[in-house]
Design a protein around this motif. Structure first.
Motif, short mmCIF file in Angstrom:
data_model
loop_
_atom_site.label_atom_id
_atom_site.label_comp_id
_atom_site.label_asym_id
_atom_site.label_seq_id
_atom_site.Cartn_x
_atom_site.Cartn_y
_atom_site.Cartn_z
N ASP A 181 5.36 15.46 10.62
CA ASP A 181 5.40 15.36 12.09
C ASP A 181 6.75 15.85 12.62
O ASP A 181 7.62 15.06 13.00
N PHE A 228 -7.28 10.08 14.26
CA PHE A 228 -6.08 9.34 13.88
C PHE A 228 -4.82 10.11 14.24
O PHE A 228 -3.89 9.58 14.87
N ARG A 241 -3.72 10.32 17.87
CA ARG A 241 -3.00 9.14 18.36
C ARG A 241 -1.58 9.06 17.80
O ARG A 241 -0.67 8.59 18.48
N GLU A 242 -1.39 9.49 16.56
CA GLU A 242 -0.15 9.19 15.86
C GLU A 242 0.88 10.31 15.85
O GLU A 242 2.08 10.04 15.76
N ARG A 263 3.47 12.89 17.05
CA ARG A 263 4.31 12.95 18.24
C ARG A 263 4.98 14.31 18.44
O ARG A 263 5.25 14.72 19.57
N MET A 281 -3.36 7.97 5.81
CA MET A 281 -4.29 7.01 6.40
C MET A 281 -5.34 6.64 5.36
O MET A 281 -5.52 7.34 4.36
#
Length: 247
Positions: free
Chosen positions: A123, A140, A143-144, A146, A196
């Motif tokens: 990320d 997933f 949402r996570e 950034r 995940m």
């Protein structure tokens, strides 16, 4: 002890047309695939669908899709009576889920020359991550993530191909599929660990009622407890997935 007959009201709730329509996602090889000889859907989710149809005393009609999102939409719209997909908050509208029957790890695939060595490095600004649109890992990561960019493509094969052709820096997916891709040809590697855990469950349209959900949930727990799910995974040669704990 022999199973008690399912009340007719519940049979009708699951199979209002007389047959149990089961939505099957062929895009996830842990759940289902096409049999090499017959071309028909096969796998743990197919086995569960047929076992549940037997429990209800109705025939089973398999409705196969190549992508999870299409499989989910079929159940949500009432074009199928049950389905097999990952539990995710983004899928809660119009659907009800059992506890999971199988757990699958989500991982990352990178090119051999990539400087990325662990999941926590993905990320970052300028990094592009390909995913199958509407998949559990798409939901997933949406949402996570950034800083990196999530690139949604139609199906896992295109997401993996995008990595090899240099369109993206990372491909996300289920670890068994990523490992198979890495073994298929040189040039890519799977990052260690997981980002995940995908909880694969059975689902039904929300309007079928609480009693229907209770019956489906108890069926899933029974199939886990008596070894049905474990045996199905072994019979179909599925690695990289484990039977979920009791719900």
């Amino acid at each position: 002890m022999p199973q008690q007959p399912t009340p007719s009201t519940l049979v009708s709730a699951f199979a209002p047309g007389g047959a149990l329509r089961a939505s099957v996602n062929l895009g996830n090889p842990v759940l289902a695939h096409r049999d090499r000889m017959s071309g028909e859907p096969a796998g743990v989710s197919v086995d569960l669908a047929r076992a549940f149809g037997q429990r209800l005393g109705v025939p089973v009609e398999l409705v196969a899709f190549e992508r999870a999102a299409l499989s989910v939409d079929a159940v949500r719209a009432g074009r199928a009576d049950i389905g097999f997909f990952a539990v995710d908050p983004a899928r809660s509208e119009g659907l009800r889920f059992t506890a999971p029957y199988v757990l699958i790890e989500g991982g990352y695939l990178v090119r051999e020359a990539s400087p990325v060595t662990e999941n926590g490095e993905v990320d970052r600004e300028g990094t592009r991550i390909s995913v199958g649109a509407g998949s559990a890992y798409d939901l997933f990561l949406t949402r996570e993530i950034r800083r990196a960019e999530v690139v949604r493509l139609e199906g896992a094969p295109r997401a993996l191909a995008a990595l090899r052709t240099g369109q993206v820096d990372v491909a996300a997916g289920i670890r068994p599929l990523l490992k198979a891709e890495a073994a298929r040809a040189e040039g890519v590697r799977v990052l260690p660990g997981r980002f995940m855990v995908i909880r694969q469950a059975m689902g039904l349209p929300a309007g079928r009622g609480a009693a229907a959900l209770e019956l489906l949930a108890s069926f899933v727990e029974e199939m886990k407890a008596d070894g049905f799910v474990a045996n199905a995974l072994e019979r179909h040669g599925i690695g990289g997935a484990i039977v979920a704990p009791a719900g």
